[in-house]
Structures are given as C-alpha cells and as structure tokens.
Design a protein around this motif. Sequence first.
Motif, PDB file in Angstrom:
ATOM      1  N   GLU A  22       0.856  -1.179   0.000  1.00 13.59           N
ATOM      2  CA  GLU A  22       0.000   0.000   0.000  1.00 13.59           C
ATOM      3  C   GLU A  22       0.895   1.232   0.000  1.00 13.59           C
ATOM      4  O   GLU A  22       1.834   1.344   0.794  1.00 13.59           O
ATOM      5  N   LEU A  23       0.647   2.172  -0.939  1.00 10.30           N
ATOM      6  CA  LEU A  23       1.432   3.395  -1.061  1.00 10.30           C
ATOM      7  C   LEU A  23       0.590   4.582  -0.623  1.00 10.30           C
ATOM      8  O   LEU A  23      -0.592   4.676  -0.984  1.00 10.30           O
ATOM      9  N   LYS A  24       1.194   5.495   0.156  1.00  5.44           N
ATOM     10  CA  LYS A  24       0.452   6.672   0.597  1.00  5.44           C
ATOM     11  C   LYS A  24       1.359   7.891   0.641  1.00  5.44           C
ATOM     12  O   LYS A  24       2.466   7.848   1.184  1.00  5.44           O
ATOM     13  N   GLU A  25       0.867   8.982   0.081  1.00  3.49           N
ATOM     14  CA  GLU A  25       1.531  10.268   0.210  1.00  3.49           C
ATOM     15  C   GLU A  25       1.147  10.870   1.560  1.00  3.49           C
ATOM     16  O   GLU A  25       0.007  10.717   2.020  1.00  3.49           O
ATOM     17  N   VAL A  26       2.074  11.544   2.215  1.00  3.91           N
ATOM     18  CA  VAL A  26       1.785  12.225   3.475  1.00  3.91           C
ATOM     19  C   VAL A  26       1.652  13.713   3.197  1.00  3.91           C
ATOM     20  O   VAL A  26       2.573  14.342   2.671  1.00  3.91           O
ATOM     21  N   ARG A  27       0.501  14.281   3.548  1.00  5.21           N
ATOM     22  CA  ARG A  27       0.212  15.687   3.271  1.00  5.21           C
ATOM     23  C   ARG A  27       0.135  16.466   4.583  1.00  5.21           C
ATOM     24  O   ARG A  27      -0.389  15.958   5.580  1.00  5.21           O
ATOM     25  N   PHE A  28       0.596  17.688   4.567  1.00  2.00           N
ATOM     26  CA  PHE A  28       0.607  18.536   5.754  1.00  2.00           C
ATOM     27  C   PHE A  28      -0.179  19.813   5.502  1.00  2.00           C
ATOM     28  O   PHE A  28      -0.222  20.328   4.384  1.00  2.00           O
ATOM     29  N   ALA A  29      -0.789  20.328   6.567  1.00  2.00           N
ATOM     30  CA  ALA A  29      -1.412  21.646   6.566  1.00  2.00           C
ATOM     31  C   ALA A  29      -0.769  22.402   7.720  1.00  2.00           C
ATOM     32  O   ALA A  29      -1.129  22.204   8.879  1.00  2.00           O
ATOM     33  N   GLY A  30       0.212  23.242   7.392  1.00  2.00           N
ATOM     34  CA  GLY A  30       0.995  23.866   8.452  1.00  2.00           C
ATOM     35  C   GLY A  30       1.845  22.815   9.139  1.00  2.00           C
ATOM     36  O   GLY A  30       2.573  22.061   8.489  1.00  2.00           O
ATOM     37  N   ASP A  31       1.725  22.748  10.469  1.00  2.00           N
ATOM     38  CA  ASP A  31       2.490  21.767  11.220  1.00  2.00           C
ATOM     39  C   ASP A  31       1.731  20.466  11.443  1.00  2.00           C
ATOM     40  O   ASP A  31       2.265  19.525  12.028  1.00  2.00           O
ATOM     41  N   LYS A  32       0.490  20.410  10.995  1.00  2.00           N
ATOM     42  CA  LYS A  32      -0.351  19.240  11.249  1.00  2.00           C
ATOM     43  C   LYS A  32      -0.435  18.332  10.023  1.00  2.00           C
ATOM     44  O   LYS A  32      -0.398  18.792   8.885  1.00  2.00           O
ATOM     45  N   ILE A  33      -0.574  17.032  10.293  1.00  2.00           N
ATOM     46  CA  ILE A  33      -0.729  16.055   9.204  1.00  2.00           C
ATOM     47  C   ILE A  33      -2.165  16.102   8.709  1.00  2.00           C
ATOM     48  O   ILE A  33      -3.111  15.846   9.474  1.00  2.00           O
ATOM     49  N   ARG A  34      -2.331  16.432   7.457  1.00  2.48           N
ATOM     50  CA  ARG A  34      -3.670  16.506   6.871  1.00  2.48           C
ATOM     51  C   ARG A  34      -4.141  15.145   6.370  1.00  2.48           C
ATOM     52  O   ARG A  34      -5.320  14.842   6.325  1.00  2.48           O
ATOM     53  N   GLY A  35      -3.205  14.318   5.955  1.00  3.66           N
ATOM     54  CA  GLY A  35      -3.564  12.995   5.470  1.00  3.66           C
ATOM     55  C   GLY A  35      -2.309  12.147   5.294  1.00  3.66           C
ATOM     56  O   GLY A  35      -1.226  12.687   5.051  1.00  3.66           O
TER      57      GLY A  35
ATOM     58  N   SER B 296       0.530   7.940  -9.231  1.00  7.19           N
ATOM     59  CA  SER B 296       1.680   8.184 -10.116  1.00  7.19           C
ATOM     60  C   SER B 296       2.859   7.271  -9.789  1.00  7.19           C
ATOM     61  O   SER B 296       3.775   7.128 -10.586  1.00  7.19           O
ATOM     62  N   ARG B 297       2.824   6.658  -8.580  1.00  4.48           N
ATOM     63  CA  ARG B 297       3.905   5.798  -8.088  1.00  4.48           C
ATOM     64  C   ARG B 297       5.223   6.557  -7.976  1.00  4.48           C
ATOM     65  O   ARG B 297       6.297   6.000  -8.119  1.00  4.48           O
ATOM     66  N   GLU B 298       5.124   7.852  -7.703  1.00  8.20           N
ATOM     67  CA  GLU B 298       6.307   8.688  -7.545  1.00  8.20           C
ATOM     68  C   GLU B 298       6.684   8.802  -6.075  1.00  8.20           C
ATOM     69  O   GLU B 298       5.820   8.956  -5.207  1.00  8.20           O
ATOM     70  N   VAL B 299       7.985   8.726  -5.819  1.00  6.47           N
ATOM     71  CA  VAL B 299       8.484   8.918  -4.457  1.00  6.47           C
ATOM     72  C   VAL B 299       8.477  10.407  -4.152  1.00  6.47           C
ATOM     73  O   VAL B 299       9.237  11.179  -4.749  1.00  6.47           O
ATOM     74  N   ILE B 300       7.611  10.836  -3.262  1.00  9.21           N
ATOM     75  CA  ILE B 300       7.485  12.242  -2.883  1.00  9.21           C
ATOM     76  C   ILE B 300       8.385  12.548  -1.685  1.00  9.21           C
ATOM     77  O   ILE B 300       8.990  13.599  -1.585  1.00  9.21           O
ATOM     78  N   GLY B 301       8.432  11.587  -0.756  1.00  6.97           N
ATOM     79  CA  GLY B 301       9.244  11.763   0.441  1.00  6.97           C
ATOM     80  C   GLY B 301       8.505  12.465   1.565  1.00  6.97           C
ATOM     81  O   GLY B 301       7.384  12.958   1.402  1.00  6.97           O
ATOM     82  N   ILE B 302       9.135  12.499   2.727  1.00 11.46           N
ATOM     83  CA  ILE B 302       8.620  13.180   3.916  1.00 11.46           C
ATOM     84  C   ILE B 302       9.754  14.041   4.462  1.00 11.46           C
ATOM     85  O   ILE B 302      10.881  13.573   4.597  1.00 11.46           O
ATOM     86  N   GLU B 303       9.472  15.285   4.784  1.00 10.54           N
ATOM     87  CA  GLU B 303      10.516  16.173   5.294  1.00 10.54           C
ATOM     88  C   GLU B 303      11.116  15.589   6.573  1.00 10.54           C
ATOM     89  O   GLU B 303      10.400  15.046   7.425  1.00 10.54           O
ATOM     90  N   LEU B 304      12.424  15.710   6.701  1.00 15.99           N
ATOM     91  CA  LEU B 304      13.137  15.106   7.820  1.00 15.99           C
ATOM     92  C   LEU B 304      12.587  15.528   9.172  1.00 15.99           C
ATOM     93  O   LEU B 304      12.428  14.707  10.082  1.00 15.99           O
ATOM     94  N   ASP B 305      12.274  16.811   9.328  1.00 18.64           N
ATOM     95  CA  ASP B 305      11.820  17.299  10.631  1.00 18.64           C
ATOM     96  C   ASP B 305      10.374  16.914  10.931  1.00 18.64           C
ATOM     97  O   ASP B 305       9.844  17.259  11.991  1.00 18.64           O
ATOM     98  N   ARG B 306       9.737  16.197   9.986  1.00 19.95           N
ATOM     99  CA  ARG B 306       8.355  15.767  10.213  1.00 19.95           C
ATOM    100  C   ARG B 306       8.224  14.245  10.348  1.00 19.95           C
ATOM    101  O   ARG B 306       7.130  13.733  10.510  1.00 19.95           O
TER     102      ARG B 306
END
Length: 421
Positions: A21-34, A63-73
């Motif tokens: 299962e692949l999931k992008e991690v989305r943020f709204a400000g400092d909070k995880i939106r999804g 898209s199966r693209e590696v978006i990544g997650i910011e290190l500080d998050r």
Amino acid sequence: MLATRSELIKKIRLGEDSFLELKEVRFAGDKIRGPSQNDLADELAAFANSSGGVLLLGVEDRSREVIGIELDRLDAVEALLRQACEDAIRPSLAPVIERMTLPDASGVEQPVIRVEVLHSLFVHQSPGGYMQRVGSSKRPIPPEQLARLFQQRSQSRLVRFDETPVARAMLADLDEALWRRFAPARSADAPEILLGKLAMAAHDDQAGVWRPTVAGLLMGSHVAQRFLPGAFIQAVAYQGTNVLPAGEAMYQRDVQDITGPLDRQIIDACAFVRKNMRVAAYKHAQGGREDLPQFDMLAVFEAVTNAVAHRDYSMAGAKVRLRLFDDRLELYSPGMLPNTMTPESLPFRQAARNEALTSLLARCPIDDDTLAVHRQHIMDKRGEGVSIILETSERLAGRCPEYRLNDDSELMLVIYGARME
C-alpha cells in the motif's frame, strides 16, 4: 517482506497489490492533513487480518512517484502510526516501523517510512470494522467469512502464545549461555532441536527457518525488547502518596527500566523495592534493635514473579509497571485473567497463561540469598504465591493487599506498607 531497497523500488513501479500500500503524506501547516489515524488503522489491520504486507509512506499511489517526507516531520508521522496501532486497533498491533530513503524521479534520495505488518494470530478490528486486503484495496470481511476467521484463529491460538515463533528473530539472537542452562548436560541433539524441545524455538513453516519463541527470547536473550517492546518492568519510586501533575515539584525519587532475561528482571525488581522502601528501627527495653521493613520482601518477590510469568505478552507494547509510594506498592500486569478466574478467586485457583515460560522459570535458581531461604527456584508449581502475598503482607501491615481488574486488560495489585512511626 519487501525488506530491501531494490525490492521496494521494483514493487513501487508495478503498483499496489495485496502486499503493498502506497500513501503520500500531506501537511497543513504543522499538522498532518492525510492520511488520517483511522485510515492508517484500517490499512494496517487489513494487512494483519490477511497475509501481511507493507505500507509505504511518502509515495504517491497513482503516479507511483516517491514524494518523500521532510526530515523534521518524520517524528510526527511515526507518532501518528503508533497512535493508530495502539489506540485505533483492537487488539493493538506492533508493526515494524523503519525510516529509509528511496530515489525520486530525479534520483534524489527522499526520506520515507516503511511499515511491515505480519499475518496475525488474532482478528483485528479498526474504525472501519473488520477489514481484509483484497488486491490493492481494503474491504470489509463478509459475516460468514469473519465467523470462519474467528474460528480458525482461535484454533491456532491453542498453541500458547509463549510457544509461537517471533517473526524477524533468529536463533543467533539467543544467548547460548542463557538457553544452555535449561538443556541436559549431555545431549546429541542439534541446537534447534534442543531449543524446540524446550519450547524456546519453533519452526517457521512460511519462512522455512527456525526462530526463537516468545518464551525463548524472554528467558534466553538479553535483548528481547528488540522484538517484544513491552517485555520489561518499568519501576518508579515516588515521593509521597500520589502522582503529581507534570511540571510540579520533583516527585520521582528513583526510576529504572528493568530489562534482561525474566529471572534477572524479577531479582532486579526486588532489589529496586529493597533499595527504595523505608525501614524503621526499634530499640527493645532490654536492649537490642529490631528493623521493621515497609514491605515483606517474600511477598514482593511472589508478586513480581506472578506479574511477569502470567502476564499477556500478546499485548503489543504493554509492560509490567511497578510503582512505589510512601504508603503502598502498586504492581500492574498486562492482560485479563485467564479462563473464568476473577480477582476474588485468585487465592483458591490456578491457571497458567504461559506454560512454557513458567516451566523454564521453575528451573531457574533464585540468585538472592535472602529470597532463596523460601525455596530454591523462581517459580512454584504448587500455586501458593497469592496466599503468601496476602498473608505475609497483612501480617506486616495490618491490611490485606487488594487485586483489581482494570478495563479487563490489566491486573493491578496493591500491597500496603507497614506504618513507619
């Protein structure tokens, strides 16, 4: 399962299926939106109810693209995962959570989080209900299939949990000096066969290898916590009779996470209590002095032994907690009482949850001269432990200890201390 970078990269190109299962991690400000905590819980429980799988966070599924997650998050994302496993799944899960990097479309390494979930011995409920993995999606388990699944998994648990092999652990994770103490002096058996006879190892038919069992790691390893995160005693000695809110004056006099083989944990926990309890000294009129300890150490020894030997090790992350106050000792052991036992029936009945574990503890000498006067080995098969706890503590303190069941998931024992006046 999909443990290497190359395996993951190839699998990502092919897209999601029953095991990925692949999931992008989305943020709204400092909070995880999804994704949300409930969404993560549904995905992870579906894998556990099926054949297991890998959830990869930081990759866009379409898209199966590696978006990544910011290190500080990364810490925030991992915290959300832990909350999903512990708070939104019943019974809770303890997946492998791994931080790693994968190349994006430009070849730049991006941080992602890989979560591996194994096929479970239990049927797990999440916010969406009882889910299963079907191809690249999760679906509710139909009622008739759910009934069969409950029956199959309950039958599989006829093999006690302490005798089940621990995924990812290998025989090399056992300390030979620790497990050899339970083996006959002369044996021609290969190590894996000998460990199997001791219920300290079992054959993993799916992987085709021998692995340590839960009991094997608990008694034959110094690092069982790597595979069983809650397999330790958290001991705290408090100043006063209550736990104060965080931020107030210092109130913890001593803190120790007690690790290692279970027989060592028991002795070290008794040493913690002995070090931190109060002892009153009385002078006799005719001369001489008598020391009055706050707690009867034989009762403490029996209580700690029962807590670690009979707790439910299938409760991921739950630990034995020992709390010492100025007027009492509290001991918390994860798991509801086995069979039809109640707190009131404990002095009159016996029911061992972990047969392999208690058998091994019954062969461990007591490495403490002051406790060894009672018996030679840690465990007692006669079932006298609870009676000893109740009688000796009441004789010393004038008040009988109390057993309580918290939320059908934790047994609490309160031993009252003698008055130090």
